[in-house]
Design a protein around this motif. Structure first.
Motif, PDB file in Angstrom:
ATOM      1  N   GLY A  93       0.847  -1.191   0.000  1.00  0.00           N
ATOM      2  CA  GLY A  93       0.000   0.000   0.000  1.00  0.00           C
ATOM      3  C   GLY A  93       0.886   1.245   0.000  1.00  0.00           C
ATOM      4  N   GLY A  94       0.342   2.348  -0.504  1.00  0.00           N
ATOM      5  CA  GLY A  94       1.106   3.598  -0.493  1.00  0.00           C
ATOM      6  C   GLY A  94       0.982   4.287   0.861  1.00  0.00           C
ATOM      7  N   PHE A  95       1.958   5.137   1.179  1.00  0.00           N
ATOM      8  CA  PHE A  95       1.885   5.870   2.440  1.00  0.00           C
ATOM      9  C   PHE A  95       0.873   7.001   2.359  1.00  0.00           C
ATOM     10  CE2 PHE A  95       6.469   4.472   2.930  1.00  0.00           C
ATOM     11  CZ  PHE A  95       6.181   3.557   3.945  1.00  0.00           C
ATOM     12  N   GLY A  96       0.190   7.231   3.450  1.00  0.00           N
ATOM     13  CA  GLY A  96      -0.681   8.392   3.553  1.00  0.00           C
ATOM     14  C   GLY A  96       0.131   9.587   3.993  1.00  0.00           C
ATOM     15  N   ASN A  97      -0.477  10.760   4.030  1.00  0.00           N
ATOM     16  CA  ASN A  97       0.335  11.948   4.319  1.00  0.00           C
ATOM     17  C   ASN A  97       0.817  11.973   5.760  1.00  0.00           C
ATOM     18  OD1 ASN A  97      -2.186  12.579   5.351  1.00  0.00           O
ATOM     19  ND2 ASN A  97      -2.003  14.768   4.868  1.00  0.00           N
ATOM     20  N   ALA A  98       0.184  11.251   6.669  1.00  0.00           N
ATOM     21  CA  ALA A  98       0.650  11.239   8.053  1.00  0.00           C
ATOM     22  C   ALA A  98       2.084  10.722   8.128  1.00  0.00           C
ATOM     23  CB  ALA A  98      -0.271  10.378   8.914  1.00  0.00           C
ATOM     24  N   HIS A  99       2.402   9.843   7.222  1.00  0.00           N
ATOM     25  CA  HIS A  99       3.732   9.239   7.202  1.00  0.00           C
ATOM     26  C   HIS A  99       4.824  10.274   6.920  1.00  0.00           C
ATOM     27  CE1 HIS A  99       6.773   6.158   6.343  1.00  0.00           C
ATOM     28  NE2 HIS A  99       7.150   6.946   5.343  1.00  0.00           N
ATOM     29  N   PHE A 100       4.448  11.299   6.180  1.00  0.00           N
ATOM     30  CA  PHE A 100       5.472  12.260   5.733  1.00  0.00           C
ATOM     31  C   PHE A 100       5.638  13.445   6.678  1.00  0.00           C
ATOM     32  CE2 PHE A 100       4.081   9.970   1.936  1.00  0.00           C
ATOM     33  CZ  PHE A 100       5.309   9.510   1.483  1.00  0.00           C
ATOM     34  N   LYS A 101       4.957  13.401   7.783  1.00  0.00           N
ATOM     35  CA  LYS A 101       5.067  14.504   8.745  1.00  0.00           C
ATOM     36  C   LYS A 101       6.483  14.524   9.320  1.00  0.00           C
ATOM     37  CE  LYS A 101       3.295  14.421  13.016  1.00  0.00           C
ATOM     38  NZ  LYS A 101       2.257  14.348  14.044  1.00  0.00           N
ATOM     39  N   SER A 102       7.074  15.703   9.398  1.00  0.00           N
ATOM     40  CA  SER A 102       8.406  15.810   9.993  1.00  0.00           C
ATOM     41  C   SER A 102       8.499  17.155  10.696  1.00  0.00           C
ATOM     42  CB  SER A 102       9.477  15.689   8.905  1.00  0.00           C
ATOM     43  OG  SER A 102       9.386  16.838   8.078  1.00  0.00           O
ATOM     44  N   SER A 103       9.611  17.405  11.348  1.00  0.00           N
ATOM     45  CA  SER A 103       9.723  18.673  12.083  1.00  0.00           C
ATOM     46  C   SER A 103       9.732  19.860  11.134  1.00  0.00           C
ATOM     47  CB  SER A 103      10.980  18.674  12.939  1.00  0.00           C
ATOM     48  OG  SER A 103      12.084  18.339  12.118  1.00  0.00           O
ATOM     49  N   THR A 104      10.161  19.613   9.892  1.00  0.00           N
ATOM     50  CA  THR A 104      10.197  20.729   8.947  1.00  0.00           C
ATOM     51  C   THR A 104       8.934  20.826   8.107  1.00  0.00           C
ATOM     52  OG1 THR A 104      11.358  19.286   7.445  1.00  0.00           O
ATOM     53  CG2 THR A 104      12.712  20.819   8.724  1.00  0.00           C
ATOM     54  N   ASN A 105       8.252  19.712   7.974  1.00  0.00           N
ATOM     55  CA  ASN A 105       7.008  19.768   7.207  1.00  0.00           C
ATOM     56  C   ASN A 105       5.876  19.196   8.035  1.00  0.00           C
ATOM     57  OD1 ASN A 105       4.996  19.823   5.425  1.00  0.00           O
ATOM     58  ND2 ASN A 105       6.048  18.688   3.776  1.00  0.00           N
ATOM     59  N   ARG A 106       5.128  20.114   8.643  1.00  0.00           N
ATOM     60  CA  ARG A 106       4.078  19.659   9.568  1.00  0.00           C
ATOM     61  C   ARG A 106       2.751  19.443   8.866  1.00  0.00           C
ATOM     62  NH1 ARG A 106       4.996  20.131  14.864  1.00  0.00           N
ATOM     63  NH2 ARG A 106       7.168  20.597  15.365  1.00  0.00           N
ATOM     64  N   ALA A 107       2.671  19.874   7.634  1.00  0.00           N
ATOM     65  CA  ALA A 107       1.399  19.678   6.924  1.00  0.00           C
ATOM     66  C   ALA A 107       1.651  19.147   5.523  1.00  0.00           C
ATOM     67  CB  ALA A 107       0.624  20.992   6.866  1.00  0.00           C
ATOM     68  N   PRO A 108       2.287  17.978   5.425  1.00  0.00           N
ATOM     69  CA  PRO A 108       2.594  17.465   4.083  1.00  0.00           C
ATOM     70  C   PRO A 108       1.317  17.118   3.328  1.00  0.00           C
ATOM     71  CG  PRO A 108       2.952  15.783   5.733  1.00  0.00           C
ATOM     72  CD  PRO A 108       2.636  17.037   6.491  1.00  0.00           C
ATOM     73  N   ARG A 109       1.361  17.347   2.045  1.00  0.00           N
ATOM     74  CA  ARG A 109       0.223  16.927   1.209  1.00  0.00           C
ATOM     75  C   ARG A 109       0.641  15.732   0.364  1.00  0.00           C
ATOM     76  NH1 ARG A 109      -3.508  20.697   1.954  1.00  0.00           N
ATOM     77  NH2 ARG A 109      -4.855  19.468   0.616  1.00  0.00           N
ATOM     78  N   LYS A 110       1.789  15.197   0.735  1.00  0.00           N
ATOM     79  CA  LYS A 110       2.340  14.111  -0.075  1.00  0.00           C
ATOM     80  C   LYS A 110       1.698  12.765   0.307  1.00  0.00           C
ATOM     81  CE  LYS A 110       6.719  12.027  -1.284  1.00  0.00           C
ATOM     82  NZ  LYS A 110       8.151  11.981  -1.068  1.00  0.00           N
ATOM     83  N   PHE A 111       1.507  11.939  -0.661  1.00  0.00           N
ATOM     84  CA  PHE A 111       1.055  10.563  -0.400  1.00  0.00           C
ATOM     85  C   PHE A 111       1.586   9.700  -1.543  1.00  0.00           C
ATOM     86  CE2 PHE A 111      -2.076   9.556  -3.676  1.00  0.00           C
ATOM     87  CZ  PHE A 111      -2.194  10.789  -4.292  1.00  0.00           C
ATOM     88  N   LEU A 112       1.519   8.409  -1.398  1.00  0.00           N
ATOM     89  CA  LEU A 112       1.958   7.548  -2.497  1.00  0.00           C
ATOM     90  C   LEU A 112       0.810   6.655  -2.952  1.00  0.00           C
ATOM     91  CD1 LEU A 112       5.500   6.348  -1.354  1.00  0.00           C
ATOM     92  CD2 LEU A 112       4.950   8.033  -3.127  1.00  0.00           C
ATOM     93  N   PRO A 113       0.762   6.423  -4.247  1.00  0.00           N
ATOM     94  CA  PRO A 113      -0.236   5.456  -4.721  1.00  0.00           C
ATOM     95  C   PRO A 113       0.218   4.051  -4.307  1.00  0.00           C
ATOM     96  CG  PRO A 113       1.200   6.111  -6.517  1.00  0.00           C
ATOM     97  CD  PRO A 113       1.617   6.926  -5.324  1.00  0.00           C
ATOM     98  N   GLY A 114      -0.646   3.077  -4.405  1.00  0.00           N
ATOM     99  CA  GLY A 114      -0.225   1.712  -4.073  1.00  0.00           C
ATOM    100  C   GLY A 114       0.730   1.186  -5.130  1.00  0.00           C
ATOM    101  N   TRP A 115       1.564   0.216  -4.735  1.00  0.00           N
ATOM    102  CA  TRP A 115       2.458  -0.415  -5.709  1.00  0.00           C
ATOM    103  C   TRP A 115       1.655  -1.420  -6.517  1.00  0.00           C
ATOM    104  CZ3 TRP A 115       7.140   1.716  -6.120  1.00  0.00           C
ATOM    105  CH2 TRP A 115       7.567   2.510  -5.038  1.00  0.00           C
TER     106      TRP A 115
END
Ligand SMILES: Nc1nc2c(ncn2[C@@H]2O[C@H](COP(=O)(O)OP(=O)(O)OP(=O)(O)O)[C@@H](O)[C@H]2O)c(=O)[nH]1
Ligand SMILES: [Mg+2]
Length: 350
Positions: free
Chosen positions: A123-145
């Motif tokens: 499965g692809g990652f949802g945007n919660a996965h991409f949260k970091s100290s520098t990016n607190r509101a990522p809009r990034k996600f991945l489609p499924g493989w």
């Protein structure tokens, strides 16, 4: 000689579900953090070896197999459900070959053996996965493989469960052609069949492999006619169907000739369960046929069935009897052990 059952099938494991982009929405909280969950994994494809199948006949009707796609991730950190796995059941002894029909990928030999063949896509990652100290509101996600696709061959060496024996011209190939989809050569002269034919009988809910071999004649064990070299093909069968041509003068002698050859051949063939059928009953008057049946039965002191491959008289009963013997033989194969004396003791006393 056709002793192989083959089928080409197409497989596709499940694609993974996509990750989700979502943000927490709560009263009194201005900017909720990302909470898009990951997508679920796509379904895997497994092969499983099972004992109660013995042909690949079902793969003639179903050639495409696809495992389920994973579900998408959702808000509130919910992960998508994994796609359902797909397990393809194949008979013991099936070899799985690549599309080139040569490279062996798997040899399935043990009942119960289960092998992961194609992995489902992650499965692809949802945007919660991409949260970091520098990016607190990522809009990034991945489609499924994506899942994997593959075309393969299944190949099974057919082992006959039952064999038809008899003199040349007894109607062996005709019988096979009537009860299976096999199309052996049939003709009104001896030694029409020069090598064994196999067919799959589907009678009621049962399925078994029936072999038709070239006719035997007196002295076959000494090499007369085609000899006994094809008897090897029925050595491992559970039961023999012995066909006798009812239109012949001396059916008792005909029966005994074949029995004599079986005995001379050895390998336990003469001790195998035998179903005796006086064939071509349609070519005689009912009285004549019955008289011959009685005379033969009396002379050999065994039950004789009156049948006709051409008119189908008695063929279903014969198939039922063959099936009964196969069931018996298979049960013996499965339980070769001597049962222990306290086998029936019940342990679970309250
Ligand atoms: N009337 C009648 N003729 C039959 C029947 N079964 C077979 N025949 C005929 O008998 C002849 C021989 O049939 P086959 O099925 O080729 O016999 P076979 O036992 O396979 O013969 P070989 O392969 O030579 O050993 C053919 O002419 C068939 O049409 C039947 O039930 N009734
Ligand atoms: Mg034949």
């Amino acid at each position: 000689m056709k002793f192989l059952d083959e089928a080409k099938i197409y497989l596709e494991s499940g694609t993974g579900g996509a990750g989700c982009v979502s943000f927490r929405r709560e009263k009194f909280v201005d900017m909720g953090g990302p909470d898009g969950g990951n997508g679920g994994r796509g379904g895997h494809i497994f092969f499983e070896c099972v004992q109660n199948l013995n042909t690949l006949i079902d793969f003639r009707y179903t050639q495409h197999f696809r495992a389920e796609t994973g579900n998408h991730g959702m808000g509130e950190d919910r992960f998508g459900r994994d796609g359902k796995d797909l397990t393809i059941k194949i008979p013991v002894g099936t070899v799985i070959l690549d599309e080139d029909k040569e490279t062996v990928l798997l040899d399935m030999v043990t009942p119960g053996q289960k092998v992961l063949f194609l992995k489902g896509g992650d499965g692809g990652f949802g945007n919660a996965h991409f949260k970091s100290s520098t990016n607190r509101a990522p809009r990034k996600f991945l489609p499924g493989w994506p899942g994997q696709q593959r075309a393969i061959w299944l190949r099974l060496k057919l082992i006959a469960d039952a064999g038809i024996i008899g003199l040349p011209n007894a109607g062996k190939s005709t019988f096979l052609s009537v009860v299976t989809r096999a199309k052996p050569k049939i003709a009104d002269y001896p030694f029409t069949t020069l090598s064994p034919n196999l067919g799959v009988v589907k009678s009621r809910d049962n399925e078994f492999v029936l072999a038709d071999i070239p006719g035997l004649i007196e002295g076959a064990h000494e090499g007369h006619g085609l000899g006994t070299r094809f008897l090897g093909h029925v050595e491992r069968t559970a039961v023999l169907l012995h066909l006798i041509d009812a239109t012949q003068e001396d059916v008792i002698k005909d029966y005994k000739t074949i029995r004599g050859e079986l005995k001379a051949y050895g390998a336990g063939l003469a001790k195998k369960p035998e179903i005796i059928a006086l064939n071509k009953s349609d070519a005689l008057t009912p009285e004549e046929a019955e008289e011959k049946q009685k005379a033969l039965s009396k002379a050999i002191r065994k039950k004789v069935h009156l049948i006709s491959g051409v008119s189908h008289q008695g063929t279903d009963q014969v198939l039922d009897l063959i099936w009964k013997e196969i069931v018996k033989a298979r049960a013996k194969e499965e339980k070769p052990e001597v049962s222990s004396p306290n086998e029936t003791d019940d342990d679970d006393e309250d």
